[in-house]
Design a protein around this motif. Structure first.
Motif, PDB file in Angstrom:
ATOM      1  N   ASN A  40       8.960  13.773  -3.135  1.00 27.56           N
ATOM      2  CA  ASN A  40       8.838  13.564  -4.575  1.00 27.56           C
ATOM      3  C   ASN A  40       7.605  12.725  -4.836  1.00 27.56           C
ATOM      4  OD1 ASN A  40       9.266  11.953  -7.157  1.00 27.56           O
ATOM      5  ND2 ASN A  40      10.960  13.420  -7.312  1.00 27.56           N
ATOM      6  N   ALA A  41       6.663  13.266  -5.616  1.00 24.14           N
ATOM      7  CA  ALA A  41       5.384  12.600  -5.815  1.00 24.14           C
ATOM      8  C   ALA A  41       5.524  11.232  -6.474  1.00 24.14           C
ATOM      9  CB  ALA A  41       4.460  13.482  -6.652  1.00 24.14           C
ATOM     10  N   ILE A  42       6.406  11.136  -7.474  1.00 26.57           N
ATOM     11  CA  ILE A  42       6.569   9.869  -8.203  1.00 26.57           C
ATOM     12  C   ILE A  42       7.171   8.797  -7.301  1.00 26.57           C
ATOM     13  CG2 ILE A  42       7.748   8.719 -10.120  1.00 26.57           C
ATOM     14  CD1 ILE A  42       7.605  11.347 -11.656  1.00 26.57           C
ATOM     15  N   ILE A  43       8.244   9.161  -6.596  1.00 29.52           N
ATOM     16  CA  ILE A  43       8.894   8.205  -5.690  1.00 29.52           C
ATOM     17  C   ILE A  43       7.935   7.794  -4.570  1.00 29.52           C
ATOM     18  CG2 ILE A  43      10.759   7.870  -4.027  1.00 29.52           C
ATOM     19  CD1 ILE A  43      12.486   9.716  -5.714  1.00 29.52           C
ATOM     20  N   SER A  44       7.191   8.764  -4.041  1.00 24.25           N
ATOM     21  CA  SER A  44       6.222   8.468  -2.982  1.00 24.25           C
ATOM     22  C   SER A  44       5.156   7.493  -3.470  1.00 24.25           C
ATOM     23  CB  SER A  44       5.564   9.761  -2.494  1.00 24.25           C
ATOM     24  OG  SER A  44       6.511  10.616  -1.886  1.00 24.25           O
ATOM     25  N   SER A  45       4.705   7.666  -4.711  1.00 23.89           N
ATOM     26  CA  SER A  45       3.686   6.778  -5.278  1.00 23.89           C
ATOM     27  C   SER A  45       4.227   5.360  -5.431  1.00 23.89           C
ATOM     28  CB  SER A  45       3.219   7.308  -6.641  1.00 23.89           C
ATOM     29  OG  SER A  45       2.618   8.574  -6.508  1.00 23.89           O
ATOM     30  N   VAL A  46       5.463   5.266  -5.935  1.00 24.17           N
ATOM     31  CA  VAL A  46       6.092   3.942  -6.111  1.00 24.17           C
ATOM     32  C   VAL A  46       6.267   3.252  -4.758  1.00 24.17           C
ATOM     33  CG1 VAL A  46       8.187   2.735  -6.825  1.00 24.17           C
ATOM     34  CG2 VAL A  46       7.268   4.579  -8.244  1.00 24.17           C
ATOM     35  N   LEU A  47       6.763   4.002  -3.787  1.00 22.14           N
ATOM     36  CA  LEU A  47       6.951   3.436  -2.445  1.00 22.14           C
ATOM     37  C   LEU A  47       5.610   3.019  -1.839  1.00 22.14           C
ATOM     38  CD1 LEU A  47       9.659   5.773  -0.840  1.00 22.14           C
ATOM     39  CD2 LEU A  47       9.939   3.454  -1.744  1.00 22.14           C
ATOM     40  N   GLY A  48       4.577   3.808  -2.131  1.00 27.91           N
ATOM     41  CA  GLY A  48       3.249   3.473  -1.628  1.00 27.91           C
ATOM     42  C   GLY A  48       2.754   2.146  -2.182  1.00 27.91           C
ATOM     43  N   ILE A  49       2.983   1.923  -3.467  1.00 24.88           N
ATOM     44  CA  ILE A  49       2.571   0.658  -4.099  1.00 24.88           C
ATOM     45  C   ILE A  49       3.364  -0.513  -3.526  1.00 24.88           C
ATOM     46  CG2 ILE A  49       2.524  -0.629  -6.274  1.00 24.88           C
ATOM     47  CD1 ILE A  49       2.058   2.083  -7.685  1.00 24.88           C
ATOM     48  N   VAL A  50       4.671  -0.323  -3.412  1.00 30.57           N
ATOM     49  CA  VAL A  50       5.532  -1.377  -2.850  1.00 30.57           C
ATOM     50  C   VAL A  50       5.119  -1.692  -1.418  1.00 30.57           C
ATOM     51  CG1 VAL A  50       7.893  -1.939  -2.143  1.00 30.57           C
ATOM     52  CG2 VAL A  50       7.486  -0.807  -4.337  1.00 30.57           C
ATOM     53  N   ALA A  51       4.838  -0.645  -0.639  1.00 24.55           N
ATOM     54  CA  ALA A  51       4.424  -0.823   0.752  1.00 24.55           C
ATOM     55  C   ALA A  51       3.093  -1.564   0.838  1.00 24.55           C
ATOM     56  CB  ALA A  51       4.307   0.535   1.448  1.00 24.55           C
ATOM     57  N   ALA A  52       2.178  -1.273  -0.089  1.00 20.79           N
ATOM     58  CA  ALA A  52       0.870  -1.947  -0.100  1.00 20.79           C
ATOM     59  C   ALA A  52       1.027  -3.441  -0.367  1.00 20.79           C
ATOM     60  CB  ALA A  52      -0.035  -1.314  -1.152  1.00 20.79           C
ATOM     61  N   VAL A  53       1.907  -3.780  -1.310  1.00 19.88           N
ATOM     62  CA  VAL A  53       2.159  -5.195  -1.613  1.00 19.88           C
ATOM     63  C   VAL A  53       2.782  -5.890  -0.404  1.00 19.88           C
ATOM     64  CG1 VAL A  53       3.473  -6.798  -3.060  1.00 19.88           C
ATOM     65  CG2 VAL A  53       2.401  -4.786  -4.091  1.00 19.88           C
ATOM     66  N   ALA A  54       3.729  -5.222   0.241  1.00 20.79           N
ATOM     67  CA  ALA A  54       4.385  -5.787   1.427  1.00 20.79           C
ATOM     68  C   ALA A  54       3.372  -5.985   2.558  1.00 20.79           C
ATOM     69  CB  ALA A  54       5.523  -4.887   1.889  1.00 20.79           C
ATOM     70  N   SER A  55       2.416  -5.055   2.681  1.00 12.09           N
ATOM     71  CA  SER A  55       1.376  -5.175   3.714  1.00 12.09           C
ATOM     72  C   SER A  55       0.490  -6.377   3.455  1.00 12.09           C
ATOM     73  CB  SER A  55       0.530  -3.898   3.755  1.00 12.09           C
ATOM     74  OG  SER A  55       1.303  -2.786   4.157  1.00 12.09           O
ATOM     75  N   ILE A  56       0.196  -6.630   2.191  1.00  3.34           N
ATOM     76  CA  ILE A  56      -0.594  -7.810   1.831  1.00  3.34           C
ATOM     77  C   ILE A  56       0.167  -9.079   2.210  1.00  3.34           C
ATOM     78  CG2 ILE A  56      -1.528  -9.146  -0.113  1.00  3.34           C
ATOM     79  CD1 ILE A  56      -2.146  -6.476  -1.483  1.00  3.34           C
ATOM     80  N   ILE A  57       1.472  -9.065   1.944  1.00  4.36           N
ATOM     81  CA  ILE A  57       2.307 -10.231   2.277  1.00  4.36           C
ATOM     82  C   ILE A  57       2.316 -10.487   3.779  1.00  4.36           C
ATOM     83  CG2 ILE A  57       4.673 -11.127   2.287  1.00  4.36           C
ATOM     84  CD1 ILE A  57       5.098  -9.619  -0.369  1.00  4.36           C
ATOM     85  N   THR A  58       2.499  -9.436   4.574  1.00  3.75           N
ATOM     86  CA  THR A  58       2.529  -9.616   6.032  1.00  3.75           C
ATOM     87  C   THR A  58       1.169 -10.051   6.571  1.00  3.75           C
ATOM     88  OG1 THR A  58       2.140  -7.240   6.360  1.00  3.75           O
ATOM     89  CG2 THR A  58       4.420  -7.998   6.402  1.00  3.75           C
ATOM     90  N   SER A  59       0.094  -9.559   5.955  1.00  6.63           N
ATOM     91  CA  SER A  59      -1.245  -9.997   6.365  1.00  6.63           C
ATOM     92  C   SER A  59      -1.419 -11.485   6.099  1.00  6.63           C
ATOM     93  CB  SER A  59      -2.322  -9.204   5.616  1.00  6.63           C
ATOM     94  OG  SER A  59      -2.304  -7.850   5.978  1.00  6.63           O
TER      95      SER A  59
END
Length: 257
Positions: A40-59
């Motif tokens: 699902n394109a919308i869900i994938s986009s939302v998960l992508g944004i959430v994952a990007a924020v989480a990656s910033i946090i772990t960095s």
């Protein structure tokens, strides 16, 4: 500390507080959500944004791990979202600062050796003759392409290793001085590299590479588990890799007075 002592400490360090390990593991799982195939394109986009924020946090959290290592504290740092996000954004800026130079130099080498022109010429033959293009391209052109590609790749790898070492020194400087300008100071990072000992830092990188390679091999099998494999490997392996890498480089850097 010797490299043996550094890695003995770093390999045991993540297990000193399993509660905090699990907390960071959960953030790692969130950061891996963008790689899931949802359909699902919308869900994938939302998960992508959430994952990007989480990656910033772990960095950013990795900087906290280095800070503890610099003072040789055995305590695993707490997750501090505000601090970790700020440090994570600083890390992104530092990535650009440290790696833009090797990228530019590698591109210059590629142009100087004629790699791009030769590649375009061979690609033109491929588009015209399909899989039979190999028989149509002159031997001189193919040899030139191979040699220019080899030179570009070798120089690119050498530059990547050098600036990766400098980047890790920069992370330690960021953790030590809590300053982006200090962390992005490449000349000072190079001086710190010399103060520790280039041979010792290269030895650290080789040992870290071997450990990460072994863990990645294990991760391959875990990731093959249907549906949850990627999440499990993120929780266990990726989290463990983070602690080992940044704990060890912090201890390595702590030798500088």
């Amino acid at each position: 500390m010797s490299l043996t002592e550094i890695f003995n400490d770093s390999l045991k360090y993540p297990f000193s507080d399993m509660t905090k390990f699990c907390i960071i593991g959960i953030v790692m799982v969130v950061s891996s959500l963008g790689s899931l195939e949802i359909g699902n394109a919308i869900i994938s986009s939302v998960l992508g944004i959430v994952a990007a924020v989480a990656s910033i946090i772990t960095s950013g959290y990795s900087v906290s791990v280095v800070k503890k290592a610099l003072v040789k504290s055995d305590e695993i740092p707490d997750l501090d979202l505000r601090e970790n996000i700020i440090d994570g954004l600083k890390m992104i800026v530092m990535l650009i600062v440290y790696y833009i130079i090797p990228i530019i130099i590698t591109l210059i080498v590629a142009f100087a050796t004629g790699f791009f022109n030769q590649y375009i010429e061979v690609a033109t033959y491929a588009s015209q003759y399909g899989s039979n293009f190999v028989n149509m391209v002159s031997e001189d052109l193919m040899m030139s392409l191979v040699s220019s590609a080899a030179i570009t790749i070798i120089i690119g790898i050498i530059l990547l290793v050098i600036f990766s070492l400098l980047f890790y020194m920069g992370i330690c400087r960021l953790a030590k001085y809590n300053s982006l300008s200090e962390g992005a100071d490449i000349p000072e990072a190079a001086r710190d590299l010399k103060r520790i000992g280039i041979g010792k830092v290269i030895g650290w990188m080789i040992l870290l590479f071997v450990i990460v390679a072994i863990l990645t091999f294990i991760e391959t099998f875990i990731s093959s588990i249907p549906s949850v494999g990627i999440l499990i490997s993120a929780f266990l392996i990726s989290t463990y890799n983070l602690f080992i890498a940044y704990r060890s480089v912090g201890l390595l850097y702590s030798a500088i007075e």
